[in-house]
Design a protein around this motif. Sequence first.
Motif, PDB file in Angstrom:
ATOM      1  N   ILE A  89       0.778  -1.130  -0.118  1.00 11.41           N
ATOM      2  CA  ILE A  89       0.155   0.199  -0.241  1.00 11.41           C
ATOM      3  C   ILE A  89       1.045   1.714  -0.143  1.00 11.41           C
ATOM      4  CG2 ILE A  89      -1.496   1.002   1.653  1.00 11.41           C
ATOM      5  CD1 ILE A  89      -2.773  -1.478   2.064  1.00 11.41           C
ATOM      6  N   ILE A  90       1.664   1.779   0.697  1.00  8.42           N
ATOM      7  CA  ILE A  90       3.045   2.445   0.668  1.00  8.42           C
ATOM      8  C   ILE A  90       3.668   2.284  -0.651  1.00  8.42           C
ATOM      9  CG2 ILE A  90       4.480   3.286   1.750  1.00  8.42           C
ATOM     10  CD1 ILE A  90       4.261   1.929   4.671  1.00  8.42           C
ATOM     11  N   GLY A  91       4.016   1.621  -0.983  1.00  9.23           N
ATOM     12  CA  GLY A  91       4.969   1.471  -2.928  1.00  9.23           C
ATOM     13  C   GLY A  91       3.179   2.095  -3.527  1.00  9.23           C
ATOM     14  N   VAL A  92       2.133   1.313  -3.551  1.00  2.00           N
ATOM     15  CA  VAL A  92       1.238   2.082  -4.791  1.00  2.00           C
ATOM     16  C   VAL A  92       1.331   3.440  -4.456  1.00  2.00           C
ATOM     17  CG1 VAL A  92      -0.896   1.934  -4.813  1.00  2.00           C
ATOM     18  CG2 VAL A  92       0.763   0.095  -5.070  1.00  2.00           C
ATOM     19  N   THR A  93       0.908   3.824  -2.928  1.00  2.67           N
ATOM     20  CA  THR A  93       0.692   5.531  -3.017  1.00  2.67           C
ATOM     21  C   THR A  93       1.476   6.579  -2.807  1.00  2.67           C
ATOM     22  OG1 THR A  93      -0.881   4.406  -0.702  1.00  2.67           O
ATOM     23  CG2 THR A  93      -0.171   7.068  -0.992  1.00  2.67           C
ATOM     24  N   VAL A  94       2.970   5.821  -3.048  1.00  4.88           N
ATOM     25  CA  VAL A  94       4.193   6.891  -3.429  1.00  4.88           C
ATOM     26  C   VAL A  94       4.806   6.679  -4.674  1.00  4.88           C
ATOM     27  CG1 VAL A  94       6.671   7.153  -3.392  1.00  4.88           C
ATOM     28  CG2 VAL A  94       5.430   6.759  -1.260  1.00  4.88           C
ATOM     29  N   GLY A  95       4.000   6.108  -5.659  1.00  8.73           N
ATOM     30  CA  GLY A  95       4.172   5.741  -6.768  1.00  8.73           C
ATOM     31  C   GLY A  95       3.111   6.647  -7.482  1.00  8.73           C
ATOM     32  N   VAL A  96       1.416   6.511  -6.866  1.00 13.26           N
ATOM     33  CA  VAL A  96       0.372   7.630  -7.394  1.00 13.26           C
ATOM     34  C   VAL A  96       0.835   9.352  -7.070  1.00 13.26           C
ATOM     35  CG1 VAL A  96      -1.528   7.815  -7.240  1.00 13.26           C
ATOM     36  CG2 VAL A  96      -1.762   5.433  -7.659  1.00 13.26           C
ATOM     37  N   LEU A  97       1.417   9.479  -6.168  1.00 15.95           N
ATOM     38  CA  LEU A  97       1.588  10.688  -5.715  1.00 15.95           C
ATOM     39  C   LEU A  97       2.788  11.318  -6.663  1.00 15.95           C
ATOM     40  CD1 LEU A  97       0.980  10.986  -2.158  1.00 15.95           C
ATOM     41  CD2 LEU A  97      -0.497  11.961  -3.889  1.00 15.95           C
ATOM     42  N   ILE A  98       3.532  10.585  -6.633  1.00 18.03           N
ATOM     43  CA  ILE A  98       4.687  11.070  -7.030  1.00 18.03           C
ATOM     44  C   ILE A  98       4.514  11.156  -8.791  1.00 18.03           C
ATOM     45  CG2 ILE A  98       7.357  10.694  -8.054  1.00 18.03           C
ATOM     46  CD1 ILE A  98       7.072  11.928  -5.278  1.00 18.03           C
ATOM     47  N   GLY A  99       4.022   9.948  -9.448  1.00 19.53           N
ATOM     48  CA  GLY A  99       3.147  10.005 -11.328  1.00 19.53           C
ATOM     49  C   GLY A  99       2.530  11.433 -10.508  1.00 19.53           C
ATOM     50  N   ASP A 100       1.481  11.546 -10.526  1.00 19.52           N
ATOM     51  CA  ASP A 100       0.362  12.450 -10.864  1.00 19.52           C
ATOM     52  C   ASP A 100       0.633  13.652 -10.509  1.00 19.52           C
ATOM     53  OD1 ASP A 100      -2.070  11.438 -11.500  1.00 19.52           O
ATOM     54  OD2 ASP A 100      -2.757  10.773  -9.219  1.00 19.52           O
ATOM     55  N   LEU A 101       2.028  14.385  -9.424  1.00 19.64           N
ATOM     56  CA  LEU A 101       2.357  15.760  -9.203  1.00 19.64           C
ATOM     57  C   LEU A 101       3.168  16.038 -10.452  1.00 19.64           C
ATOM     58  CD1 LEU A 101       2.817  16.303  -5.380  1.00 19.64           C
ATOM     59  CD2 LEU A 101       1.219  16.608  -6.763  1.00 19.64           C
ATOM     60  N   LEU A 102       3.961  15.186 -10.682  1.00 25.45           N
ATOM     61  CA  LEU A 102       5.252  14.895 -12.041  1.00 25.45           C
ATOM     62  C   LEU A 102       3.980  15.805 -12.878  1.00 25.45           C
ATOM     63  CD1 LEU A 102       8.599  13.466 -10.198  1.00 25.45           C
ATOM     64  CD2 LEU A 102       8.302  15.192 -10.394  1.00 25.45           C
ATOM     65  N   PHE A 126      13.655   6.540   0.941  1.00 26.08           N
ATOM     66  CA  PHE A 126      13.824   7.284   1.935  1.00 26.08           C
ATOM     67  C   PHE A 126      12.413   6.856   3.031  1.00 26.08           C
ATOM     68  CE2 PHE A 126      12.373  11.111   4.172  1.00 26.08           C
ATOM     69  CZ  PHE A 126      13.566  11.748   4.802  1.00 26.08           C
ATOM     70  N   LEU A 127      11.353   6.562   2.655  1.00 18.23           N
ATOM     71  CA  LEU A 127       9.940   6.315   3.261  1.00 18.23           C
ATOM     72  C   LEU A 127      10.284   5.223   4.383  1.00 18.23           C
ATOM     73  CD1 LEU A 127       7.002   8.271   1.849  1.00 18.23           C
ATOM     74  CD2 LEU A 127       8.073   9.020   3.296  1.00 18.23           C
ATOM     75  N   ALA A 128      10.320   3.877   3.573  1.00 17.56           N
ATOM     76  CA  ALA A 128      10.628   2.723   3.763  1.00 17.56           C
ATOM     77  C   ALA A 128      11.951   2.304   3.866  1.00 17.56           C
ATOM     78  CB  ALA A 128       9.584   1.664   3.551  1.00 17.56           C
ATOM     79  N   GLY A 129      12.551   2.043   2.839  1.00 15.42           N
ATOM     80  CA  GLY A 129      13.897   0.980   2.125  1.00 15.42           C
ATOM     81  C   GLY A 129      13.692  -0.188   2.429  1.00 15.42           C
ATOM     82  N   SER A 130      12.789  -0.189   1.924  1.00 13.63           N
ATOM     83  CA  SER A 130      11.647  -2.175   1.650  1.00 13.63           C
ATOM     84  C   SER A 130      11.981  -2.308   0.542  1.00 13.63           C
ATOM     85  CB  SER A 130      10.369  -2.130   2.470  1.00 13.63           C
ATOM     86  OG  SER A 130      10.317  -3.724   0.929  1.00 13.63           O
ATOM     87  N   ALA A 131      12.383  -3.803  -0.277  1.00 11.63           N
ATOM     88  CA  ALA A 131      12.634  -3.950  -1.761  1.00 11.63           C
ATOM     89  C   ALA A 131      11.517  -3.827  -2.241  1.00 11.63           C
ATOM     90  CB  ALA A 131      13.823  -5.027  -2.258  1.00 11.63           C
ATOM     91  N   ALA A 132      10.266  -4.882  -1.625  1.00  6.50           N
ATOM     92  CA  ALA A 132       8.559  -4.951  -2.170  1.00  6.50           C
ATOM     93  C   ALA A 132       8.121  -2.988  -2.013  1.00  6.50           C
ATOM     94  CB  ALA A 132       8.209  -5.272  -1.198  1.00  6.50           C
TER      95      ALA A 132
END
Length: 381
Positions: A89-102, A126-132
């Motif tokens: 969920i964190i990964g998808v949220t980050v991808g959506v927010l960065i993608g939309d804003l840029l 930076f937020l999680a440091g996890s490969a997933a």
Amino acid sequence: MVAAGRRGADAGPSTARRWDRLLAAGHDRVRRVRAIGGLALQAGLAAALSWFVAHSLLHVSQPVFAPISAVSTLAASVGQRLRRTIELIIGVTVGVLIGDLLLLVIGTGWWQLALIVVLAIVVALFLAGSAAVVIQAGATAVLIATLSPTVRDLEIPRFVDALVGGGVALLVTAVLLPLNPLRVLNRAARPAFDLLMTQLDATAEALAERDAARARTARGELRQSAGRLKAFVEATQGAREASTLSPVYWHQRHGPVGRYAQAAELIDRATRNSGTLIRRSVTLIEDGEPVPESLPRAVAELAETVRQLKGQFAAGAEPNRAREQALRAVGTAGDAYRDGVGFSGAVVVAQVRTTVSDLLVATGLTQEDANHLVRRAFGEL
């Protein structure tokens, strides 16, 4: 004629060895299928259910990512599924927010895609440091950057799919098809216990027969324990997760599963101490030191302790018999010490004491109580 006869005689054992290897490989594959059979059922049910929820209840037109998320969550190591869902969920949220804003600022194109993916991955690290998290953030950013211009409202279905897939996977794990935590532990612990007690038995026989080659073989076999012990330790995470998430197994959290899970590190320590015991047994035999009859018997009784512990842990029973057997092994080691041993023999005796102490703590005793019982059972120095 003689040479031909010898070749024929050699061919027989060679064929038998190949046949034994084939049988062993077949049994190993059957065990592997049985071990992951429950996971396969969980994954199939979670994929179907997540697709149904996203498509029929939430009206996502093409809920491809929901079953992918469910299977991805279940494919994580047992014991890390809740964490995998949160990472998803964190990964998808980050991808959506960065993608939309840029996209709003810089538009679309090949260099915009590269920049969006780089920034999504950097923020995820930076937020999680996890490969997933990194993988999900990067993949989502790619979808947003490449499909958003042609597919309307892609962000919401992508986020909903992640929630549905991860949530359904946890529902299947916890309620619909929960794994029995005691069975998870037994399956992982059995190879570690079997290896330890088998090599201790072999060392006891090597000491009794003064067979250095056999002791060296036991030493080499025990060195293969790292993978089995790692699987055992990882299984404790799965057992804790199962007994925490599933109401069916809540009662096991502080009972047999809790005790069994806490024992993994101590079994690891006992195995390392047994490795020292076996190495010194090799030196003892090679140096021609005295081997009183009680010394190989003490090592055999230590192997029997591991066997008792394995059986009582598997049954979820209080390991009283294992404790009694452990103290018998210490008493016999004390007899060997008083009967007269050399330098390496004294180290073997000391390692029996240390290993028994580890095993007693694994049964649920405190370190102080275990040490007291070992000293009393050993007798006078």
